[in-house]
Design a protein around this motif. Sequence first.
Motif, mmCIF file in Angstrom:
data_model
loop_
_atom_site.group_PDB
_atom_site.id
_atom_site.type_symbol
_atom_site.label_atom_id
_atom_site.label_comp_id
_atom_site.label_asym_id
_atom_site.label_seq_id
_atom_site.Cartn_x
_atom_site.Cartn_y
_atom_site.Cartn_z
ATOM 1 N N SER A 1 -14.787 31.607 -10.742
ATOM 2 C CA SER A 1 -13.609 31.085 -10.069
ATOM 3 C C SER A 1 -13.365 31.813 -8.772
ATOM 4 C CB SER A 1 -12.374 31.213 -10.968
ATOM 5 O OG SER A 1 -12.542 30.464 -12.129
ATOM 6 N N THR A 2 -12.860 31.077 -7.766
ATOM 7 C CA THR A 2 -12.480 31.685 -6.491
ATOM 8 C C THR A 2 -11.035 31.348 -6.210
ATOM 9 O OG1 THR A 2 -13.009 29.791 -5.123
ATOM 10 C CG2 THR A 2 -14.842 31.244 -5.673
ATOM 11 N N SER A 3 -10.458 32.009 -5.231
ATOM 12 C CA SER A 3 -9.057 31.797 -4.918
ATOM 13 C C SER A 3 -8.812 30.403 -4.348
ATOM 14 C CB SER A 3 -8.574 32.856 -3.905
ATOM 15 O OG SER A 3 -9.372 32.767 -2.719
ATOM 16 N N ARG A 4 -9.897 29.732 -3.889
ATOM 17 C CA ARG A 4 -9.734 28.403 -3.319
ATOM 18 C C ARG A 4 -9.671 27.303 -4.370
ATOM 19 N NH1 ARG A 4 -13.769 28.305 1.945
ATOM 20 N NH2 ARG A 4 -12.779 30.034 3.099
ATOM 21 N N GLU A 5 -10.056 27.569 -5.588
ATOM 22 C CA GLU A 5 -10.034 26.560 -6.641
ATOM 23 C C GLU A 5 -8.598 26.189 -6.994
ATOM 24 O OE1 GLU A 5 -13.949 26.915 -9.336
ATOM 25 O OE2 GLU A 5 -12.596 28.631 -9.510
ATOM 26 N N VAL A 6 -8.375 24.888 -7.211
ATOM 27 C CA VAL A 6 -7.035 24.380 -7.510
ATOM 28 C C VAL A 6 -6.919 24.107 -8.996
ATOM 29 C CG1 VAL A 6 -5.373 22.556 -7.036
ATOM 30 C CG2 VAL A 6 -6.893 23.353 -5.220
ATOM 31 N N PHE A 7 -5.894 24.635 -9.608
ATOM 32 C CA PHE A 7 -5.636 24.378 -11.023
ATOM 33 C C PHE A 7 -4.199 23.898 -11.173
ATOM 34 C CE2 PHE A 7 -8.848 27.852 -11.165
ATOM 35 C CZ PHE A 7 -9.888 27.089 -11.656
ATOM 36 N N TRP A 8 -4.037 22.916 -12.079
ATOM 37 C CA TRP A 8 -2.702 22.371 -12.295
ATOM 38 C C TRP A 8 -2.286 22.563 -13.755
ATOM 39 C CZ3 TRP A 8 -6.075 18.284 -10.096
ATOM 40 C CH2 TRP A 8 -6.055 18.270 -8.685
ATOM 41 N N SER A 9 -1.003 22.703 -13.916
ATOM 42 C CA SER A 9 -0.467 22.704 -15.274
ATOM 43 C C SER A 9 -0.498 21.285 -15.820
ATOM 44 C CB SER A 9 0.971 23.232 -15.266
ATOM 45 O OG SER A 9 1.816 22.296 -14.611
ATOM 46 N N ILE A 10 -0.185 21.143 -17.089
ATOM 47 C CA ILE A 10 -0.216 19.812 -17.704
ATOM 48 C C ILE A 10 0.820 18.892 -17.052
ATOM 49 C CG2 ILE A 10 1.424 20.374 -19.563
ATOM 50 C CD1 ILE A 10 -0.378 18.731 -21.447
ATOM 51 N N GLY A 11 1.974 19.470 -16.674
ATOM 52 C CA GLY A 11 2.991 18.662 -16.013
ATOM 53 C C GLY A 11 2.580 18.248 -14.613
ATOM 54 N N GLU A 12 1.939 19.169 -13.881
ATOM 55 C CA GLU A 12 1.490 18.847 -12.529
ATOM 56 C C GLU A 12 0.397 17.780 -12.551
ATOM 57 O OE1 GLU A 12 2.258 23.162 -10.331
ATOM 58 O OE2 GLU A 12 0.411 22.823 -11.479
ATOM 59 N N LEU A 13 -0.520 17.905 -13.526
ATOM 60 C CA LEU A 13 -1.578 16.897 -13.647
ATOM 61 C C LEU A 13 -0.977 15.533 -13.968
ATOM 62 C CD1 LEU A 13 -4.571 16.109 -13.777
ATOM 63 C CD2 LEU A 13 -4.544 16.754 -16.205
ATOM 64 N N ALA A 14 -0.011 15.495 -14.870
ATOM 65 C CA ALA A 14 0.627 14.234 -15.241
ATOM 66 C C ALA A 14 1.307 13.600 -14.037
ATOM 67 C CB ALA A 14 1.637 14.474 -16.359
ATOM 68 N N GLU A 15 1.977 14.419 -13.213
ATOM 69 C CA GLU A 15 2.666 13.896 -12.039
ATOM 70 C C GLU A 15 1.684 13.321 -11.028
ATOM 71 O OE1 GLU A 15 5.861 15.401 -8.645
ATOM 72 O OE2 GLU A 15 5.135 16.791 -10.174
ATOM 73 N N ARG A 16 0.567 14.021 -10.797
ATOM 74 C CA ARG A 16 -0.421 13.545 -9.845
ATOM 75 C C ARG A 16 -1.084 12.245 -10.309
ATOM 76 N NH1 ARG A 16 -2.336 16.991 -5.866
ATOM 77 N NH2 ARG A 16 -1.261 18.992 -5.764
ATOM 78 N N ALA A 17 -1.285 12.108 -11.615
ATOM 79 C CA ALA A 17 -1.960 10.927 -12.158
ATOM 80 C C ALA A 17 -0.996 9.772 -12.415
ATOM 81 C CB ALA A 17 -2.693 11.280 -13.446
ATOM 82 N N GLY A 18 0.312 10.055 -12.383
ATOM 83 C CA GLY A 18 1.285 9.003 -12.644
ATOM 84 C C GLY A 18 1.393 8.627 -14.104
ATOM 85 N N VAL A 19 1.207 9.594 -14.995
ATOM 86 C CA VAL A 19 1.330 9.358 -16.437
ATOM 87 C C VAL A 19 2.308 10.373 -17.013
ATOM 88 C CG1 VAL A 19 -1.017 8.432 -16.611
ATOM 89 C CG2 VAL A 19 -0.621 10.859 -17.014
#
Length: 314
Positions: free
Chosen positions: A2-20
Amino acid sequence: MSTSREVFWSIGELAERAGVTVKSVRFYSDRGLLPEASRTGGGHRRYGPEALEQLRLIRSLRALDLPLPEVQRVLEDDDAAGRVLEDAVAGRLRELGSELRALRWREAALRLVRESPSAERADRLRLLGAVSTPPNTAPLARFWRAWLPPRMPARETAAFLEVAVPQPPDEPDPAQVLAFARLHAMTTAPCPPGRQPQPEVHRVAGARGAAVLYAGLAEAYELAGPQLRRAREPYPGEALDAYVAAYASAYGTRDSREFRRLLAGRLAAEPRLDRYWELTAVVLTPPGGRPEPTPGAADDWLRAALERENAEAA
């Protein structure tokens, strides 16, 4: 690594981005359909862009109303994903076609009830209640199988059923729904005691003779079809010759003037299925269209032609 540039989302953030919903993300993740990039020290899931892409694909597949097992097969088999998706879509299209036919049938049935005179409504509801949605032709086929002679060859039986059993239209009108419901009631009613299911004029030919007979009758009906479409009066000719030849071949005899007189007498003495063919004609005729000749209508026309010929010869 892993590097500092990698993006990780929480379950809530992923849900918001996907619209579910978060619940949906958790459900798909628990089923192993979403790859987790990592977990926090407290055990919270973290997802990367791959999970977002996967979740969007799942959402698209589910929007097509594909069942979850099919979605899972598409996601898990990269090499066969195209074929699996094609099969899944084809299967769903077949299911939707059946569902649409059922909805159209229900719509026409509801229109029939709404348009029925109040005195006839209860009887028509009873008729409609006995028919599956979409309607099944199996009872009609069973009726004819009992009518046909035992041990008749399967190929000839199938050919006869193809023309004798009307297929319900995909977009029926109320009259077609009522006609099919009456056909269903007619063919599922008990046979009167002591009555042979098949006319004697057919039964005496035996199974193999009947196969020859029905093949010949099909040819005669086809020849009579154009005359019926033109509404021509019955007359002797090629269609009648084929009709008589079918019976002569089944009985192992030759066509003659005497045979034609005997055949007309035998046919006149047999029970009729006129009501069946009248209802079949309604089922097969599109709204506002011209009715196609049924085997029953062709047989009536040919019998009348035979009687006319015999009368003229006398």
